[in-house]
Enzyme design. Structure first.
Site, PDB file in Angstrom:
ATOM      1  N   SER A 187      34.335  19.082  70.039  1.00 31.44           N
ATOM      2  CA  SER A 187      34.171  18.912  68.600  1.00 31.44           C
ATOM      3  C   SER A 187      34.526  20.212  67.873  1.00 31.44           C
ATOM      4  O   SER A 187      35.638  20.703  67.996  1.00 31.44           O
ATOM      5  CB  SER A 187      32.751  18.442  68.295  1.00 31.44           C
ATOM      6  OG  SER A 187      32.627  18.054  66.951  1.00 31.44           O
ATOM      7  N   ASP A 281      36.829   7.597  66.615  1.00 32.82           N
ATOM      8  CA  ASP A 281      36.389   8.935  66.231  1.00 32.82           C
ATOM      9  C   ASP A 281      37.064   9.325  64.915  1.00 32.82           C
ATOM     10  O   ASP A 281      38.253   9.073  64.715  1.00 32.82           O
ATOM     11  CB  ASP A 281      36.788   9.925  67.338  1.00 32.82           C
ATOM     12  CG  ASP A 281      36.106  11.268  67.231  1.00 32.82           C
ATOM     13  OD1 ASP A 281      36.095  11.843  66.123  1.00 32.82           O
ATOM     14  OD2 ASP A 281      35.603  11.765  68.258  1.00 32.82           O
ATOM     15  N   HIS A 311      32.645   9.588  68.337  1.00 30.80           N
ATOM     16  CA  HIS A 311      32.536  11.034  68.434  1.00 30.80           C
ATOM     17  C   HIS A 311      31.228  11.410  69.140  1.00 30.80           C
ATOM     18  O   HIS A 311      30.183  10.813  68.900  1.00 30.80           O
ATOM     19  CB  HIS A 311      32.566  11.659  67.041  1.00 30.80           C
ATOM     20  CG  HIS A 311      32.700  13.147  67.053  1.00 30.80           C
ATOM     21  ND1 HIS A 311      33.892  13.782  67.320  1.00 30.80           N
ATOM     22  CD2 HIS A 311      31.784  14.139  66.852  1.00 30.80           C
ATOM     23  CE1 HIS A 311      33.715  15.091  67.271  1.00 30.80           C
ATOM     24  NE2 HIS A 311      32.449  15.327  66.992  1.00 30.80           N
TER      25      HIS A 311
END
Length: 342
Positions: A187, A281, A311
């Site tokens: 991320s 995502d 995500h």
């Protein structure tokens, strides 16, 4: 004594709020229903952006929360990485005994945790780091970088740079081949790893490979008019994270190099990469665009797109999920191949 009746305007306002919440709940339910059953977890029902909101960050800062225990089957120790007067806390993970036969000789991974640039800690990724040590026998250094908004750009990237340079200076002591050092993260950590690979290339620091797990690369996603509804990390979360990290609201121009990796125009010469992301995502489109630009610039880049994956699944998905297991194993194999080639 009887309560006075609600005024008509107040009643209408209450009904409007209830209707709005109902629509949000139905939309959230629709999004969860689209997730493959084996990837579903109760965490998907938490209010999106809860843990990275400003009130949550203030609460977590004062609560005496226990730090996750490091795994017992690898040698995991805290350390301080220093370089030219700068220092940053890190965790260093090494094999406890033995090394896999197919392990990359002298390989190392500088790992950067996620959290939208505003949350998280290196200790939260004990298990992810230990996985690379167990399966590959590599050394992993995980960076406990400074967080926004208290420390906006370039603080986190400076900390990662300090850790990478320290890793190179400690190569002999750690048993690391400086030509086989990868950078990676999840991320926002993936975004920092991508920015670090760019800065390292410009400054002549060796990076053999980039392992980017649904990386947060492009602040301009905030400006898109067609942003999709997503789970875990949403458009409002993204706007909040980027605003905190950049130190100002996202705008069409951003002149500072490395602030948002996707803004770099010339990707030529960067280290080979692996990018993994789910098609549910928020970062799906920006990650695919960055992968395509790497390839167009002559940089080898493998892309793993997982249908229905949201995500955060690298850490949130149930351990029993075959989809999540394949995704995690794909990252391990990509790192092995990248370091062997390095």
């Amino acid at each position: 004594m009887a309560r006075p009746p609600l005024s008509r305007p107040l009643l209408l306002a209450g009904l409007a709020v209830a209707g709005h919440l109902g629509r949000l709940l139905l939309e959230h339910r629709r999004l969860v229903a689209a997730v493959p059953p084996e990837l579903r977890t109760p965490m998907l029902w938490l209010p999106t952006g809860l843990l990275t909101s400003a009130p949550a960050r203030r609460l977590l800062a004062v609560l005496p929360l226990p730090s996750p225990e490091p795994p017992s089957d690898v040698d995991a120790r805290p350390a301080t990485a220093t370089h030219e007067g700068s220092s940053v806390p890190v965790w260093v993970y090494r094999p406890s005994s033995g090394t896999p036969v197919d392990a990359p000789s002298g390989g190392a991974l500088l790992w950067v945790h996620g959290g939208g640039y505003v949350a998280g800690a290196a200790a939260n990724d004990h298990e992810a780091c230990a996985r690379f040590v167990r399966e590959l026998g590599v050394v992993v250094v995980s960076v406990d970088y400074r967080l926004a908004p208290a420390h906006p750009f370039p603080a986190a990237l400076d900390d990662c740079t300090t850790a990478l340079r320290w890793l190179h200076t400690q190569a002999d002591e750690l048993g690391v081949d400086p030509a086989r050092v990868a950078v990676g993260g999840e991320s926002a950590g993936g975004g920092l790893a991508a920015a670090l690979a760019q800065r390292a290339y410009d400054e002549g620091v060796d990076v053999a490979f980039q392992l980017l797990v649904y990386p947060m690369l492009d602040d301009r996603t905030v400006l898109r008019a067609d942003q999709p509804e997503t789970l875990v990390w949403t458009s409002p979360s993204n706007r909040s994270g980027w605003t905190a990290y950049l130190g100002h609201p996202v705008r069409a121009t951003e002149e500072r190099p490395y602030a948002a990796p996707a803004r770099r125009e010339d990707l030529t010469g960067l280290a080979p990469a692996w990018i993994g992301v789910g098609d549910a995502d928020l970062f799906h489109d920006e990650d695919l665009a960055y992968a395509a630009r790497l390839v167009a610039a002559g940089v080898p880049c493998a892309l793993d797109v997982v249908p229905g994956m949201y995500h955060g699944a690298y850490g949130l998905a149930p351990a029993s999920s075959a989809i999540a297991q394949r995704f995690r194993q794909g990252s391990v194999e990509a790192l092995r191949d990248g370091l062997l080639a390095g």
